[in-house]
Motif scaffolding. Sequence first.
Motif, PDB file in Angstrom:
ATOM      1  N   ASN A   7       0.855  -1.199   0.000  1.00 42.78           N
ATOM      2  CA  ASN A   7       0.000   0.000   0.000  1.00 42.78           C
ATOM      3  C   ASN A   7       0.883   1.240   0.000  1.00 42.78           C
ATOM      4  O   ASN A   7       2.109   1.142  -0.092  1.00 42.78           O
ATOM      5  CB  ASN A   7      -0.952   0.004   1.210  1.00 42.78           C
ATOM      6  CG  ASN A   7      -0.230   0.269   2.528  1.00 42.78           C
ATOM      7  OD1 ASN A   7       0.999   0.324   2.593  1.00 42.78           O
ATOM      8  ND2 ASN A   7      -0.983   0.422   3.599  1.00 42.78           N
ATOM      9  N   ASP A   8       0.258   2.415   0.109  1.00 40.99           N
ATOM     10  CA  ASP A   8       1.052   3.639   0.281  1.00 40.99           C
ATOM     11  C   ASP A   8       0.730   4.350   1.593  1.00 40.99           C
ATOM     12  O   ASP A   8       1.315   5.383   1.896  1.00 40.99           O
ATOM     13  CB  ASP A   8       0.891   4.587  -0.913  1.00 40.99           C
ATOM     14  CG  ASP A   8      -0.476   5.251  -1.000  1.00 40.99           C
ATOM     15  OD1 ASP A   8      -1.345   4.991  -0.123  1.00 40.99           O
ATOM     16  OD2 ASP A   8      -0.706   6.035  -1.931  1.00 40.99           O
ATOM     17  N   ASP A   9      -0.205   3.797   2.380  1.00 41.88           N
ATOM     18  CA  ASP A   9      -0.537   4.383   3.681  1.00 41.88           C
ATOM     19  C   ASP A   9       0.397   3.904   4.786  1.00 41.88           C
ATOM     20  O   ASP A   9       0.366   4.449   5.893  1.00 41.88           O
ATOM     21  CB  ASP A   9      -1.984   4.049   4.062  1.00 41.88           C
ATOM     22  CG  ASP A   9      -2.994   4.805   3.204  1.00 41.88           C
ATOM     23  OD1 ASP A   9      -2.753   5.990   2.923  1.00 41.88           O
ATOM     24  OD2 ASP A   9      -4.002   4.197   2.804  1.00 41.88           O
ATOM     25  N   SER A  40       2.034   8.297   0.541  1.00 36.59           N
ATOM     26  CA  SER A  40       0.984   8.746  -0.366  1.00 36.59           C
ATOM     27  C   SER A  40       1.546   9.728  -1.385  1.00 36.59           C
ATOM     28  O   SER A  40       2.441  10.520  -1.093  1.00 36.59           O
ATOM     29  CB  SER A  40      -0.144   9.413   0.422  1.00 36.59           C
ATOM     30  OG  SER A  40      -0.751   8.488   1.295  1.00 36.59           O
ATOM     31  N   GLY A  99      -3.427  -1.657  -1.402  1.00 35.06           N
ATOM     32  CA  GLY A  99      -4.500  -0.985  -0.663  1.00 35.06           C
ATOM     33  C   GLY A  99      -4.702  -1.646   0.704  1.00 35.06           C
ATOM     34  O   GLY A  99      -3.780  -2.280   1.196  1.00 35.06           O
ATOM     35  N   ASN A 101      -6.611   1.577   0.211  1.00 31.94           N
ATOM     36  CA  ASN A 101      -6.204   2.957   0.436  1.00 31.94           C
ATOM     37  C   ASN A 101      -7.242   3.710   1.260  1.00 31.94           C
ATOM     38  O   ASN A 101      -8.440   3.547   1.058  1.00 31.94           O
ATOM     39  CB  ASN A 101      -6.012   3.672  -0.904  1.00 31.94           C
ATOM     40  CG  ASN A 101      -5.296   4.994  -0.753  1.00 31.94           C
ATOM     41  OD1 ASN A 101      -4.113   5.030  -0.453  1.00 31.94           O
ATOM     42  ND2 ASN A 101      -6.009   6.084  -0.966  1.00 31.94           N
ATOM     43  N   ASN A 105      -9.093   7.040  -4.966  1.00 34.44           N
ATOM     44  CA  ASN A 105      -8.148   7.215  -6.073  1.00 34.44           C
ATOM     45  C   ASN A 105      -8.972   7.232  -7.346  1.00 34.44           C
ATOM     46  O   ASN A 105      -9.187   6.192  -7.984  1.00 34.44           O
ATOM     47  CB  ASN A 105      -7.126   6.080  -6.101  1.00 34.44           C
ATOM     48  CG  ASN A 105      -5.964   6.325  -5.156  1.00 34.44           C
ATOM     49  OD1 ASN A 105      -5.312   7.369  -5.224  1.00 34.44           O
ATOM     50  ND2 ASN A 105      -5.706   5.380  -4.268  1.00 34.44           N
ATOM     51  N   SER A 113      -0.937   8.548  -7.513  1.00 32.61           N
ATOM     52  CA  SER A 113      -1.190   7.658  -6.385  1.00 32.61           C
ATOM     53  C   SER A 113      -0.107   6.596  -6.228  1.00 32.61           C
ATOM     54  O   SER A 113       0.231   5.877  -7.181  1.00 32.61           O
ATOM     55  CB  SER A 113      -2.548   6.965  -6.576  1.00 32.61           C
ATOM     56  OG  SER A 113      -2.679   5.863  -5.706  1.00 32.61           O
ATOM     57  N   THR A 115      -0.616   3.981  -4.385  1.00 30.00           N
ATOM     58  CA  THR A 115      -1.398   2.743  -4.467  1.00 30.00           C
ATOM     59  C   THR A 115      -1.479   2.260  -5.909  1.00 30.00           C
ATOM     60  O   THR A 115      -1.239   1.085  -6.209  1.00 30.00           O
ATOM     61  CB  THR A 115      -2.817   2.978  -3.919  1.00 30.00           C
ATOM     62  OG1 THR A 115      -2.735   3.428  -2.572  1.00 30.00           O
ATOM     63  CG2 THR A 115      -3.653   1.704  -3.973  1.00 30.00           C
ATOM     64  N   SER A 133      -9.397   1.194  -3.151  1.00 30.35           N
ATOM     65  CA  SER A 133      -9.428   2.372  -2.289  1.00 30.35           C
ATOM     66  C   SER A 133     -10.816   2.565  -1.710  1.00 30.35           C
ATOM     67  O   SER A 133     -11.825   2.275  -2.369  1.00 30.35           O
ATOM     68  CB  SER A 133      -9.046   3.630  -3.087  1.00 30.35           C
ATOM     69  OG  SER A 133      -7.806   3.463  -3.751  1.00 30.35           O
TER      70      SER A 133
END
Length: 269
Positions: A7-9, A40, A99, A101, A105, A113, A115, A133
């Motif tokens: 993920n990116d979180d 993010s 995700g 997310n 997105n 993004s 994600t 997301s």
Amino acid sequence: MHALVTNDDGIDSRGLGTLARVAVEAGLEVVVAAPDEEFSGASASLTALEADGRLWTHARRLEGLSGVRALGVEASPAFITFAAVHEAFGPAPGVVLSGINHGPNVGQAVLHSGTIGAALTARTHGIPSLAISCTSPEPVHLDTCATVAARALAWLLERPGDEAIVLSINVPDVPPDELRGLRPARLASFGAVQAEVGEIGEDHVTMTIRETDDELEPGTDAALTADGWATVTTLAAPCEVPDVDIAGLVDSGQRSIAAPWEVVQSTKE
């Protein structure tokens, strides 16, 4: 099949754990490798903290996922995916899940993004991927997202092995019984938020990020999720556009540059 969940979180995200459980319940051999902090807006950047050629990872335990290897990685989601493809965390994944997310997105803003960047990176290596997301930055109904993710994953796993599809899914933050269903959607021409330039000084510029108040375009991911639908959009990795006429730009076969190339040899005393 081996699966990478990222993920990116960041590794501590509740959405990440939810998606990993979906993958486990689907019978996949799961490795969770996600940024050790929020990444993010990283898009598909190959950013990592290295020392002496080493990518730093930290073993973690995720709630409800005993027996699943989990790593906090000091790198962007796309870099993590790139490393996983090259067997940095075990056998290369046959599918990548990114995700869930926290926040939508949607629209052309998916370009930015992290994600989506992880999912597209998998696509460039011939691996199918799913990026999902929730429309709320602080999701309440991740169980709704899990239901949609499980359905999408089952569909993705039934596809031919040589077809590396990217699914981008957005789910409203509503109880499962209030979700209207899953619809195909095209990308809106804008994202969920817009940036505005404020004060411009000699050594600074102020930027304001706000939710867009533009009218939502019918049939787009932004409009359908606002109306209670989960949406799915198929994405492609960067590719050439073959139908643009560039005949007036390129050479026809023989050199057409007006002046010949000059080779300059310099010497130092």
